[in-house]
Write an enzyme that holds these catalytic residues in place. Sequence first.
Site, PDB file in Angstrom:
ATOM      1  N   TYR A  98     -15.908  53.130  -0.677  1.00  0.00           N
ATOM      2  CA  TYR A  98     -14.703  53.960  -0.508  1.00  0.00           C
ATOM      3  C   TYR A  98     -14.869  54.934   0.655  1.00  0.00           C
ATOM      4  O   TYR A  98     -13.983  55.087   1.501  1.00  0.00           O
ATOM      5  CB  TYR A  98     -14.466  54.698  -1.818  1.00  0.00           C
ATOM      6  N   LYS A 134     -12.700  55.127   4.074  1.00  0.00           N
ATOM      7  CA  LYS A 134     -11.906  56.320   4.346  1.00  0.00           C
ATOM      8  C   LYS A 134     -12.293  56.985   5.663  1.00  0.00           C
ATOM      9  O   LYS A 134     -11.432  57.529   6.364  1.00  0.00           O
ATOM     10  CB  LYS A 134     -12.045  57.309   3.185  1.00  0.00           C
TER      11      LYS A 134
END
Length: 306
Positions: A160, A164
């Site tokens: 993640y 991001k």
Amino acid sequence: MTQLLQGRIAIVTGAGRGLGRAHALELARHGARVLVNDMGADQPGSAAQAVADTIRAAGGDACAHGADVTDPRQVEAMVDAAMARWGRVDILVNNAGILRDKSFAKMSLEDFRLVVEVHLMGAVHCTHAVWNAMRAQNYGRIVMTTSSSGLYGNFGQSNYGAAKMALVGLMQTLAIEGERFGVHVNCLAPTAATAMTEGLLDQDALDLLSPTSVSPALVALVTENAPNRTILMAGAGSFEQAHITMTRGICLDETELSANALIGRLDEVADRQEEAIPGTGFDQLRHEIAKAQAHRQSRLSSEQPF
């Protein structure tokens, strides 16, 4: 309330629930017509259809679309549907996302790849599908949903966080490329209680971190006077801005250039006094060349006989 987006056309991905839902409703409240994207949106009784129905019931204009953002052909069909219905797309909110949290030692490559595919490539597919149309109309507002997990790291979220932070790099470059065409690209780093945070926070915190407390920041990034290349952070009614900075650093000349010398001065390299926010990646080169030339000139001057 002044409607800041009257007549604008927006696409919001992952908008059936949580942040995406709040974003879609807030955009509509400010006068935007909204395509509500979410997986399964084409099914009767879907969450995305409920969001579109809510917007229409309040007097707005909205439709639902079930494109999978990891499939570029489905994304192109979604953008085509918006163009056919409204004639243009002014705003794209790349919000779709999933979590597959595990420590890196226990994470499968499949779970790493899937998260990157949804968050990063999903945003790439959607942005690519609207990019040339926005350039041609000399107007566009694109928001990438980044996260403090990418900006600063978070245990168990290597996939993640990588995705991001990659979105920040994508934003930085597209903001430069789109600026002369009136296309502004920004990042939103939200903190909100959504399906992705269930079980992680106590109820008091969850009550503060409503998705609706984030969406005003989203609107600020897509208005006519929106900034460009901004990383806006939002949560619980609080707002901050993140920056990627470069310290002043040091310069080692030929006589002292070694790993040993650098290691001994890493604290000086890290000193944040006079740190700068580079305008482009090329600024690192300019900074280092200028510093090296100044360092060399200073050394030569000190070696001149009186």
